[in-house]
Scaffold this motif. Structure first.
Motif, mmCIF file in Angstrom:
data_model
loop_
_atom_site.group_PDB
_atom_site.id
_atom_site.type_symbol
_atom_site.label_atom_id
_atom_site.label_comp_id
_atom_site.label_asym_id
_atom_site.label_seq_id
_atom_site.Cartn_x
_atom_site.Cartn_y
_atom_site.Cartn_z
ATOM 1 N N LEU A 1 0.342 11.370 5.181
ATOM 2 C CA LEU A 1 1.524 12.202 5.011
ATOM 3 C C LEU A 1 1.475 13.185 3.706
ATOM 4 N N TYR A 2 0.808 12.549 2.856
ATOM 5 C CA TYR A 2 0.593 13.489 1.722
ATOM 6 C C TYR A 2 -0.443 14.713 2.197
ATOM 7 N N THR A 3 -1.251 14.720 2.739
ATOM 8 C CA THR A 3 -2.272 15.700 3.130
ATOM 9 C C THR A 3 -1.151 16.651 3.829
ATOM 10 N N VAL B 1 12.553 13.615 -4.217
ATOM 11 C CA VAL B 1 11.271 14.258 -4.276
ATOM 12 C C VAL B 1 11.305 15.711 -4.145
ATOM 13 N N SER B 2 10.737 16.638 -4.718
ATOM 14 C CA SER B 2 10.629 18.194 -4.825
ATOM 15 C C SER B 2 9.625 18.520 -3.724
ATOM 16 N N LEU B 3 10.033 19.847 -3.172
ATOM 17 C CA LEU B 3 9.066 20.553 -2.439
ATOM 18 C C LEU B 3 8.335 21.622 -3.263
ATOM 19 N N LYS B 4 9.033 21.912 -4.569
ATOM 20 C CA LYS B 4 8.514 23.023 -5.175
ATOM 21 C C LYS B 4 7.160 22.737 -5.727
ATOM 22 N N PRO B 5 6.153 23.617 -5.895
ATOM 23 C CA PRO B 5 4.826 23.395 -6.156
ATOM 24 C C PRO B 5 4.896 23.263 -7.785
ATOM 25 N N GLY B 6 4.329 22.089 -8.209
ATOM 26 C CA GLY B 6 4.584 22.016 -9.769
ATOM 27 C C GLY B 6 5.405 20.705 -10.165
ATOM 28 N N GLY C 1 6.044 8.756 -5.619
ATOM 29 C CA GLY C 1 7.094 8.045 -5.155
ATOM 30 C C GLY C 1 6.945 7.170 -4.279
ATOM 31 N N LEU C 2 5.741 7.309 -3.271
ATOM 32 C CA LEU C 2 5.277 6.504 -2.450
ATOM 33 C C LEU C 2 4.742 5.320 -3.051
ATOM 34 N N THR C 3 4.018 5.172 -3.941
ATOM 35 C CA THR C 3 3.577 4.141 -4.845
ATOM 36 C C THR C 3 4.490 3.255 -5.408
ATOM 37 N N LEU C 4 5.718 3.597 -5.353
ATOM 38 C CA LEU C 4 6.819 2.482 -5.971
ATOM 39 C C LEU C 4 6.856 1.348 -5.164
ATOM 40 N N LYS C 5 6.477 1.611 -3.850
ATOM 41 C CA LYS C 5 6.873 0.466 -2.819
ATOM 42 C C LYS C 5 5.541 -0.724 -3.118
ATOM 43 N N LYS C 6 4.693 -0.330 -3.667
ATOM 44 C CA LYS C 6 3.374 -1.318 -3.896
ATOM 45 C C LYS C 6 3.779 -2.220 -5.186
ATOM 46 N N TYR D 1 13.659 4.759 -0.182
ATOM 47 C CA TYR D 1 14.030 5.808 0.568
ATOM 48 C C TYR D 1 13.669 7.243 0.297
ATOM 49 N N ILE D 2 12.847 7.942 0.797
ATOM 50 C CA ILE D 2 12.100 9.218 0.209
ATOM 51 C C ILE D 2 13.152 10.321 0.538
#
Length: 227
Positions: free
Chosen positions: A5-7, A154-159, A166-171, A179-180
């Motif tokens: 997903l990140y890629t 979560v932002s789409l803006k570069p930088g 955000g995804l690591t919070l679940k761990k 919910y992202i």
């Protein structure tokens, strides 16, 4: 799944970027003269890119007035990394606006003096303002830890894109539902479409966590406060 997903996310963000430095050609000495009575102890000088070329002149002026100062450098957006290892008692912010000085207060919890060469005005952040920032941070953290359903901004803006964070919070918090919520420009009104969200985690610009907190329908905690 997260790595895939990140890629894909990063590939969609890929674009050519051209940076243009817009320098502010102003005389920094008048506003520094006004700031002198407020400068005590070790002073760390920070600024934005518009005034970066004035730093040597600013330090020379302070040296001439027996002010113990060090040029720390440029603060960029939410990034105040240049202050990380500083032992300064206070920070002198040369620039306009409150965003960066507030960031220094929130992350470094030290005295901040603002000197604006454009308006020729000087001010220091008051104890009341500092207390307000502390209360906002505390409320966000308490609400997060007592909530089950968390919305991650979560932002789409570069930088400003920190999807992986955000995804690591679940761990880290497996007992919570995350919910992202992905935006280019954050639409505060659209957050009302998720009434089950009890608290937000902001991975976008830190300004949202402190300046825009009243625009959010629920409490918000900045991601940096959960690390």
């Amino acid at each position: 799944m997260q790595e895939h997903l990140y890629t894909v996310f990063r590939r969609e963000l890929a674009m050519k970027t051209k940076y243009v430095v817009a320098k502010a050609f102003v005389d920094v000495k008048p506003v520094l003269k006004k700031a002198l009575p407020l400068l005590k102890g070790k002073i760390g000088i920070v600024t934005t890119v518009q005034f970066l070329h004035l730093m040597k002149e600013a330090k020379q002026f302070l040296d001439e007035h027996n002010i113990n100062s060090t040029i720390l450098g440029q603060v960029l957006g939410c990034n105040i990394e240049v202050t990380k290892n500083s032992d300064a008692d206070s920070f002198l912010y040369i620039g306009d606006g409150l965003f960066h000085p507030k960031g220094l207060i929130v992350q470094k919890e030290r005295h901040v003096i603002m000197a604006d060469p454009l308006s020729n005005k000087v001010r220091e952040l008051t104890k009341e303002e500092i207390k307000r920032f502390e209360n906002i941070r505390y409320k966000g953290q308490v609400t997060f830890h007592s909530s089950k359903n968390i919305g991650v901004l979560v932002s789409l803006k570069p930088g400003q894109e920190h999807l992986v964070a955000g995804l690591t919070l679940k761990k880290k918090y497996p007992d919570k539902n995350f919910y992202i919520l992905v935006f280019d420009d954050l639409n505060f009104a659209s957050l009302e479409d998720f009434p089950f969200i009890e608290c937000y985690v902001n991975t976008m610009c830190q300004r949202i966590s402190y300046d825009d907190v009243n625009k959010l329908p629920r409490a918000v905690v900045d991601y940096s406060d959960l690390q």
